[in-house]
Scaffold this motif. Structure first.
Motif, PDB file in Angstrom:
ATOM      1  N   ARG A  91       0.842  -1.197   0.000  1.00  0.00           N
ATOM      2  CA  ARG A  91       0.000   0.000   0.000  1.00  0.00           C
ATOM      3  C   ARG A  91       0.869   1.235   0.000  1.00  0.00           C
ATOM      4  O   ARG A  91       1.996   1.236   0.492  1.00  0.00           O
ATOM      5  CB  ARG A  91      -0.938   0.005   1.206  1.00  0.00           C
ATOM      6  CG  ARG A  91      -0.204  -0.049   2.506  1.00  0.00           C
ATOM      7  CD  ARG A  91      -1.138   0.235   3.671  1.00  0.00           C
ATOM      8  NE  ARG A  91      -0.346   0.617   4.808  1.00  0.00           N
ATOM      9  CZ  ARG A  91      -0.053  -0.201   5.821  1.00  0.00           C
ATOM     10  NH1 ARG A  91      -0.515  -1.416   5.847  1.00  0.00           N
ATOM     11  NH2 ARG A  91       0.698   0.232   6.799  1.00  0.00           N
ATOM     12  N   LEU A  92       0.321   2.282  -0.605  1.00  0.00           N
ATOM     13  CA  LEU A  92       0.987   3.570  -0.631  1.00  0.00           C
ATOM     14  C   LEU A  92      -0.032   4.612  -0.182  1.00  0.00           C
ATOM     15  O   LEU A  92      -1.159   4.635  -0.697  1.00  0.00           O
ATOM     16  CB  LEU A  92       1.459   3.891  -2.056  1.00  0.00           C
ATOM     17  CG  LEU A  92       1.998   5.308  -2.266  1.00  0.00           C
ATOM     18  CD1 LEU A  92       3.380   5.444  -1.638  1.00  0.00           C
ATOM     19  CD2 LEU A  92       2.065   5.651  -3.749  1.00  0.00           C
ATOM     20  N   ASP A  93       0.336   5.432   0.795  1.00  0.00           N
ATOM     21  CA  ASP A  93      -0.547   6.521   1.218  1.00  0.00           C
ATOM     22  C   ASP A  93      -0.055   7.810   0.580  1.00  0.00           C
ATOM     23  O   ASP A  93       1.138   8.109   0.618  1.00  0.00           O
ATOM     24  CB  ASP A  93      -0.525   6.667   2.747  1.00  0.00           C
ATOM     25  CG  ASP A  93      -0.992   5.398   3.447  1.00  0.00           C
ATOM     26  OD1 ASP A  93      -1.695   4.600   2.789  1.00  0.00           O
ATOM     27  OD2 ASP A  93      -0.655   5.197   4.624  1.00  0.00           O
ATOM     28  N   ILE A  94      -0.972   8.549  -0.010  1.00  0.00           N
ATOM     29  CA  ILE A  94      -0.584   9.827  -0.617  1.00  0.00           C
ATOM     30  C   ILE A  94      -1.407  10.959  -0.013  1.00  0.00           C
ATOM     31  O   ILE A  94      -2.518  10.740   0.471  1.00  0.00           O
ATOM     32  CB  ILE A  94      -0.782   9.827  -2.155  1.00  0.00           C
ATOM     33  CG1 ILE A  94      -2.239   9.506  -2.515  1.00  0.00           C
ATOM     34  CG2 ILE A  94       0.172   8.865  -2.834  1.00  0.00           C
ATOM     35  CD1 ILE A  94      -2.578   9.784  -3.974  1.00  0.00           C
ATOM     36  N   THR A  95      -0.840  12.170  -0.056  1.00  0.00           N
ATOM     37  CA  THR A  95      -1.616  13.315   0.409  1.00  0.00           C
ATOM     38  C   THR A  95      -2.538  13.758  -0.726  1.00  0.00           C
ATOM     39  O   THR A  95      -2.086  14.052  -1.832  1.00  0.00           O
ATOM     40  CB  THR A  95      -0.701  14.480   0.805  1.00  0.00           C
ATOM     41  OG1 THR A  95       0.178  14.759  -0.286  1.00  0.00           O
ATOM     42  CG2 THR A  95       0.146  14.134   2.016  1.00  0.00           C
ATOM     43  N   HIS A  96      -3.827  13.757  -0.436  1.00  0.00           N
ATOM     44  CA  HIS A  96      -4.826  14.180  -1.413  1.00  0.00           C
ATOM     45  C   HIS A  96      -6.103  14.470  -0.630  1.00  0.00           C
ATOM     46  O   HIS A  96      -6.355  13.836   0.384  1.00  0.00           O
ATOM     47  CB  HIS A  96      -5.048  13.075  -2.446  1.00  0.00           C
ATOM     48  CG  HIS A  96      -5.921  13.497  -3.596  1.00  0.00           C
ATOM     49  ND1 HIS A  96      -5.626  14.586  -4.377  1.00  0.00           N
ATOM     50  CD2 HIS A  96      -7.088  12.994  -4.079  1.00  0.00           C
ATOM     51  CE1 HIS A  96      -6.574  14.716  -5.309  1.00  0.00           C
ATOM     52  NE2 HIS A  96      -7.470  13.769  -5.144  1.00  0.00           N
ATOM     53  N   PHE A  97      -6.919  15.404  -1.141  1.00  0.00           N
ATOM     54  CA  PHE A  97      -8.008  15.927  -0.298  1.00  0.00           C
ATOM     55  C   PHE A  97      -9.269  15.074  -0.263  1.00  0.00           C
ATOM     56  O   PHE A  97     -10.138  15.293   0.538  1.00  0.00           O
ATOM     57  CB  PHE A  97      -8.350  17.363  -0.706  1.00  0.00           C
ATOM     58  CG  PHE A  97      -8.485  17.527  -2.203  1.00  0.00           C
ATOM     59  CD1 PHE A  97      -9.659  17.194  -2.844  1.00  0.00           C
ATOM     60  CD2 PHE A  97      -7.414  17.992  -2.955  1.00  0.00           C
ATOM     61  CE1 PHE A  97      -9.781  17.330  -4.210  1.00  0.00           C
ATOM     62  CE2 PHE A  97      -7.526  18.130  -4.341  1.00  0.00           C
ATOM     63  CZ  PHE A  97      -8.710  17.803  -4.967  1.00  0.00           C
TER      64      PHE A  97
END
Ligand SMILES: [Zn+2]
Ligand SMILES: [Zn+2]
Length: 892
Positions: free
Chosen positions: A614-620
């Motif tokens: 899994r990859l967590d990204i900053t996004h709204f």
């Protein structure tokens, strides 16, 4: 007067005098005849209306004047560093130009980009946020102009003498200030473990610059001279612009076209006299608390000879306009530099700015969107910072999303406040803790909460300083420490030299935390979100591998081989390759997501195991199905392009120059040399993980799902290579299995399921029809066989499965001259009593007497009552006594 740190040749040659200020007792140097040091509170501002400089410069002109002056004097001009200090793990934001060079330049790990250098560094600070707009000089966003020199043994650039000379010449030669006006106050500076003498540069009552000479560092053994001495200057760009224009406040000087536009919209035309006095009083006050702000206002009102209320009528709308200007500037750059508004870390401050700015827009009753203000700020700054032009759409999109969220919050706000206020005692106010909670957990500003309950809420003047202080620093990473030697042994990492190496030999050199350390190993340890290698050491199973500083520690099943023993290691290659695919895929997804969704996308976390990653990204917001599919498609396109993945160790400064701070996707990394993993043309990150040499080796990438795991963070669950193949096969089997159940081929499933749903609907209708018919029949049968009290038929009936008791009760009561008592068995047995309108009976009284048998309760209207509860096993007894009760009630 001897022993001054500032007996400089420059001062002597120019004829400067050293004087002691009778008020603050500090020494200062000047060419004029000055009684005091000139700094408030010893003196007031004197430049308002009479600038000491011979030119009126805008913010942009002043920046250019500064940088070009120092460039002409041998300094390299350096581009601003980002406002988010990604190269450091101890702070979120860049708060001074020296932050750019801490710790790596100051501790000698890397060379500065130029030496000496000049820069105008964009900074944000939140420790004065409640004073912004109110004092004429506080900002959350400001630019610090600076010239720095780093003096090492064998390479001396310059120190005190030249620094003061350059500063003096800049103000006098370049800006045309009368040399007699400049005053240099001797001071001592300490901060961040360093210390040294400094001078404050005072011009007409304003501290326009501070020149710090770092030469000591604090060690556990006390203060010691630094190996490198550093010239650390800070010139307030906003203040210099203000002094040059001589206008009433720094805000009027620097907010440019945006402040004029807002004043026009709000129809605010302030009296310059009021503003001038206000700024002078504010300038002379040492601003610490909100009480200081109040005192400034009272003093100003007194000096002008108007009432406090009258003063506030003039300044309050202006304060809101200044807040909007300041916050929109700060937001513009924070969002540009990769902050996504949220309720944690850096994002917290962006959200705070949005909400405070919106509150000010609301209190001015302006019909504008915040994004419109930010857009005008971008217009004003994009020639200076061209990256704003590139990120414009992304920045405005983030502001709009955040603005919409705020209005949703407002909609819920009244309910939230009502609920909290309801529990207060008479005359009690809502505790500040609750206000903070309303803001932190629900995003509701206290000023707006107060609008919902004016008598119950008092907002502390330093509210935002209090909440900002709670979020100021990153949480310190806690490092577990077991039984460890003082100096860690060092392991040669063979996996970096040859990622394909599966067999190797090594010698046991130490035991750490119960594990084995070898002189060299091919086992990749846990790190960068990638799981560790499995395999064997001398035939013993290796269960876990970790890295502690320079040592790779292997934990084996059974007894450890003894120190000094030669061991043979074997790596589980299939696992290793799968981990490499997952890790490389993480870089691909991150790079493609940033390309597709905007520059605000950063890695916020990652985990790569064998069967999933899994990859967590900053996004709204969570990705839509279309966005998810698009991302998956584009990632697989990069795989098929078979781009090379370059991995190299680079000097930190060289890597930063080449790739910028996007390198630090996984957070700040230590060291002079960093390992850069670059997917050609897509993404470059500082990363210690193992990677495929070409994107083609990653194999198919399958995104299983995405979800919003916290405010501003989206998790992407994916698999690559054989794990992706396994996932696709599992999907296929699932679909085929469903087809088998329905006896259709997979492509016939939608039609088959549609047909099933239609059948279900038809059957449900049929059941409803049957049930209605059954009720009808039952009613007829019951009425026909009911015993009578006079002319009234009394139906007593225990409902059967499939009957609708409410419906039957209604139907029975529609037959004239009828009373119906229906018992509904069950765990919680019920009784329904109804009658037709021509019968004189209070159903509630009858029900009450029947329920007495069971011990339950109930109520209703005179013509219909129902009850339940009590002893369900006595329902039959209650029904058995019903006829008698009804007849008594009717006759009585
Ligand atoms: Zn003084
Ligand atoms: Zn990586």
């Amino acid at each position: 007067m001897t022993g001054s740190e500032f007996d400089l040749a420059f001062f002597k040659e120019q004829g400067f005098k050293r004087t002691q200020c009778p008020k603050c007792k500090r020494y200062f140097w000047s060419l004029g005849d000055w009684a005091t040091c000139g700094e408030p509170p010893c003196e007031e501002y004197t430049f308002i209306g009479h600038s000491p400089m011979n030119q009126r410069l805008t913010l942009h002109e002043m920046r250019e004047a500064y940088l070009s002056f120092f460039e002409e004097n041998g300094h390299g001009r350096v581009k601003r560093y980002p406002i988010v200090a990604r190269w450091r793990d101890d702070v979120f934001f860049t708060q001074a130009s020296i932050y750019d060079f801490q710790p790596w330049v100051l501790n000698g790990v890397i060379e500065p980009p130029f030496n000496p250098l000049t820069i105008s560094q964009t900074c944000v600070r939140f420790n004065d946020i409640d004073n912004v707009g109110k004092t004429g000089r506080h900002f959350t966003f400001f630019e610090m102009c600076a010239h720095h020199a780093f003096n090492k043994e064998g390479r001396f650039i310059y120190f005190k003498d030249r620094t003061v000379e350059l500063c003096h010449r800049f103000f006098t030669e370049r800006l045309g200030t009368d040399p007699g006006k400049m005053r240099y106050v001797e001071e001592w500076w300490e901060g961040g473990g360093n210390a040294g003498p400094c001078v404050e540069v005072i011009l007409d009552g304003v501290e326009v610059a501070t020149l710090v000479f770092m030469m000591y560092r604090d060690t556990p053994e006390g203060r010691k001279p630094m190996e490198m001495t550093v010239v650390d200057t800070g010139y307030g760009l906003e203040r210099m612009t203000w002094v040059s224009q001589g206008v009433s406040s720094a805000y009027e000087a620097v907010f440019g076209p945006v402040v004029e536009w807002l004043k026009g919209l709000a129809c605010v035309r302030p009296d310059p006299l009021v503003l001038t006095e206000y700024s002078k009083v504010a300038g002379a006050t040492n601003m610490r608390t909100a009480a200081d702000v109040r005192r400034i206002r009272e003093t100003t009102a007194e000096r002008i000879g108007i009432g406090y209320e009258e003063l506030m009528r003039t300044v309050a709308p202006l304060e809101d306009i200044y807040v909007i200007c300041d916050h929109s500037r700060a937001l513009m750059l924070m969002l540009n530099d990769g902050v996504v508004p949220s309720n944690v870390r850096e994002g917290y401050f962006a959200r705070m700015l949005v909400r405070r700015a919106l509150r000010s827009i609301r209190s001015l009753d302006l019909d504008i969107r915040l994004a419109e203000v930010v857009s005008r700020q971008i217009d004003h700054f994009q020639d200076i910072f061209p990256e704003l032009r590139e990120n414009r759409e992304d920045i405005l999109g983030l502001v709009q999303v955040e603005e919409d969220r705020y209005f949703e919050t407002l909609g819920r706000g009244k309910q939230l406040v009502d609920r909290l206020v309801k529990d207060l005692r008479e005359g009690e106010k809502l505790p500040v803790e609750r206000l903070i909670e309303l803001y932190d957990s629900h995003g509701l500003n206290p000023e707006i909460a107060k609008e919902f309950a004016p008598d119950r809420i008092d907002v502390p003047d330093n509210f935002y300083i209090q909440v900002a202080a709670r979020h100021e620093r990153p949480e310190a990473a806690t490092e577990a420490s077991g039984d460890r030697p003082e100096r860690m042994p060092e392991t040669r990492m063979l996996y970096y030299e040859d990622p394909e190496l599966v067999e190797f030999e090594g010698t046991v050199i130490a035991e750490v935390d119960g594990g084995v350390v070898l002189d060299q190993t091919a086992f990749y340890p846990e790190g960068g979100g990638q799981e560790w290698d499995l395999g064997t050491l001398d035939g013993k199973k290796v269960c876990r591998v970790i890295k502690i500083k320079t040592a790779i520690v292997h934990f084996v099943e059974g007894e450890n081989p003894r120190i000094g023993a030669k061991v043979r290691g074997t790596i589980d290659l299939e696992r290793r390759q799968q981990l490499m695919r997952h890790h490389t895929a993480a870089h691909l997804i991150n790079g493609v997501a940033r390309t597709l969704f905007g520059n605000h996308v950063w890695q916020a976390g990652a985990h790569k195991a064998v069967d999933q990653a899994r990859l967590d990204i900053t996004h709204f917001e969570n990705l839509s199905t279309e966005q998810r599919d698009l991302l998956e498609r584009e990632v697989n396109r990069v795989v098929l392009q078979d781009r090379p993945v370059h991995i190299q160790f680079m000097q930190r400064d060289q890597a930063e120059r080449l790739h910028g701070y996007r390198l630090y996707q996984g957070g700040a990394v230590p060291g002079k040399v960093i390992r850069v993993v670059e997917v050609e043309g897509l993404d470059a990150e500082a990363c210690g993980g193992l990677h495929c040499s070409h994107t083609g080796m990653v194999g198919p990438v399958r995104i299983a799902r995405t979800k919003r795991i916290q405010d501003g963070v989206v998790r992407i669950e994916y698999t690559a290579g054989m794990a992706a193949v396994a996932g696709m096969q599992a999907d296929k089997r699932l679909v085929e299995g469903l087809g088998d159940m329905l006896n259709v081929p997979a492509e016939g499933l939608p039609e088959a399921v549609g047909r099933l749903q239609e059948e279900l609907r038809e059957q449900r209708k049929g059941i409803e029809r049957l049930s209605a018919a059954l009720n009808e029949l039952s009613v007829k049968a019951l009425v026909g066989s009911a015993p009578k009290v006079g002319p009234v038929r009394v139906v007593v009936h225990e409902a059967l499965p499939g009957e609708d008791p409410e419906e039957m009760s209604k139907r029975l009561a529609s037959v004239p001259g009828t009373v119906a008592v229906i018992g509904v068995p069950g765990e919680r047995a019920r009784l329904l009593v109804s009658r037709s309108s021509d019968v004189k009976l209070d159903c509630r009284k009858a029900l009450k007497r029947m329920m007495a048998v069971m011990g339950g309760g109930g109520g209703g209207k005179p013509d219909f009552a129902q009850g339940g509860g009590g002893d369900a096993s006595r329902l039959r007894d209650a029904l058995a006594g019903a006829f008698e009760i009804i007849s008594k009630e009717i006759e009585g």
